[in-house]
Design an enzyme around this catalytic site. Structure first.
Site, PDB file in Angstrom:
ATOM      1  N   ARG A  17       0.828  -1.211   0.000  1.00 16.76           N
ATOM      2  CA  ARG A  17       0.000   0.000   0.000  1.00 16.76           C
ATOM      3  C   ARG A  17       0.865   1.265   0.000  1.00 16.76           C
ATOM      4  NH1 ARG A  17      -4.838   1.929   3.998  1.00 16.76           N
ATOM      5  NH2 ARG A  17      -3.358   1.475   5.653  1.00 16.76           N
ATOM      6  N   ILE A  42      -7.609   6.587   1.969  1.00 19.78           N
ATOM      7  CA  ILE A  42      -7.825   5.196   1.553  1.00 19.78           C
ATOM      8  C   ILE A  42      -8.378   4.497   2.776  1.00 19.78           C
ATOM      9  CG2 ILE A  42      -6.874   3.047   0.632  1.00 19.78           C
ATOM     10  CD1 ILE A  42      -4.359   4.238  -0.024  1.00 19.78           C
ATOM     11  N   SER A  43      -9.363   3.655   2.586  1.00 28.86           N
ATOM     12  CA  SER A  43      -9.931   2.871   3.684  1.00 28.86           C
ATOM     13  C   SER A  43      -8.890   1.909   4.232  1.00 28.86           C
ATOM     14  CB  SER A  43     -11.098   2.032   3.177  1.00 28.86           C
ATOM     15  OG  SER A  43     -12.013   2.841   2.511  1.00 28.86           O
ATOM     16  N   GLN A  44      -9.195   1.358   5.410  1.00 30.79           N
ATOM     17  CA  GLN A  44      -8.305   0.339   5.956  1.00 30.79           C
ATOM     18  C   GLN A  44      -8.282  -0.856   4.998  1.00 30.79           C
ATOM     19  OE1 GLN A  44     -11.158   1.337   7.124  1.00 30.79           O
ATOM     20  NE2 GLN A  44     -12.253  -0.172   8.332  1.00 30.79           N
TER      21      GLN A  44
END
Ligand code: SAH
Length: 193
Positions: A17, A42-44
């Site tokens: 990521r 960004i989401s988890q």
């Protein structure tokens, strides 16, 4: 239809990521949302994976993604579908993701800057649609651009909390919606920056 679930999980586990973010690289390996600048996040990772699995991709699928952001979710979608069309409203993020995704040698991703609430009509209809920003209701044009037999994942609700929702359109064009889990996403903004 081939179920790609195991392969998606395996691929996801080796994704880096940190490659998709400019700042906060040291936080990228944690299971938490991180900032990608311009007030966006960004989401988890567990949520990115969950949404991808719920979308039930297949190798021939044509996918529309709304909210390109960093390009992280786009890359995962592209690895398990035929073609991904992705729309982002913020110019700088659109450019960033374009650079990152081309550098990673994906050839099946098409990026556009614009208002994703309108979808991307030229390439419609889509087998799958993923929306990674919160809407108060399903945008009519997105529903229109979903194929019969298609599926859409979208957070629906207020700016502070939403229901992650799976929308399914059957072969007769009838639409049903299923609650998946509570989530908090940044809002889908109905204009370009
Ligand atoms: N999926 C992204 C994170 C998305 S954050 C990732 O993996 O990094 C939500 C994104 O949706 C933001 O980049 C935001 O700018 C974008 N967005 C918000 N409203 C939009 C709209 N109407 N059209 C297109 N993109 C939009």
């Amino acid at each position: 239809m081939q179920n790609q679930e195991k392969d998606i999980i395996r691929y996801f586990e080796q994704m880096d990521r940190s490659y998709f973010v400019d700042e906060n690289k040291e936080l990228a390996s944690l299971d938490r949302p991180i900032s990608i600048g311009y007030g966006q996040t960004i989401s988890q990772p567990t949520l990115v994976l969950k949404m991808t699995l719920e979308l039930d991709l297949f190798p021939q699928s044509s996918v529309l993604e709304i909210g390109t952001g960093s390009g992280f979710q786009t890359a995962l979608l592209a690895a398990f579908s035929d073609t991904v069309y992705t729309v982002e409203r913020i110019k700088a993020l659109h450019e960033w993701a374009k650079g990152k995704l081309h550098e990673s040698a994906f050839t099946n991703i098409h990026l556009k800057r614009g208002n994703g609430s309108l979808g991307w009509k030229e390439n419609a209809p889509y087998d799958r649609i993923m929306v990674t920003a919160a809407a108060s209701e399903v945008p009519a044009q997105l529903l229109e651009q979903l194929k019969n037999g298609g599926k859409m994942i979208i957070p629906i609700g207020s700016p502070h909390s939403q229901d992650l929702t799976l929308i399914e359109k059957n072969e007769q064009g009838e639409v049903t919606s299923t609650f998946i889990m509570p989530v908090v996403f940044v809002g889908l903004v109905d204009s370009e920056d």
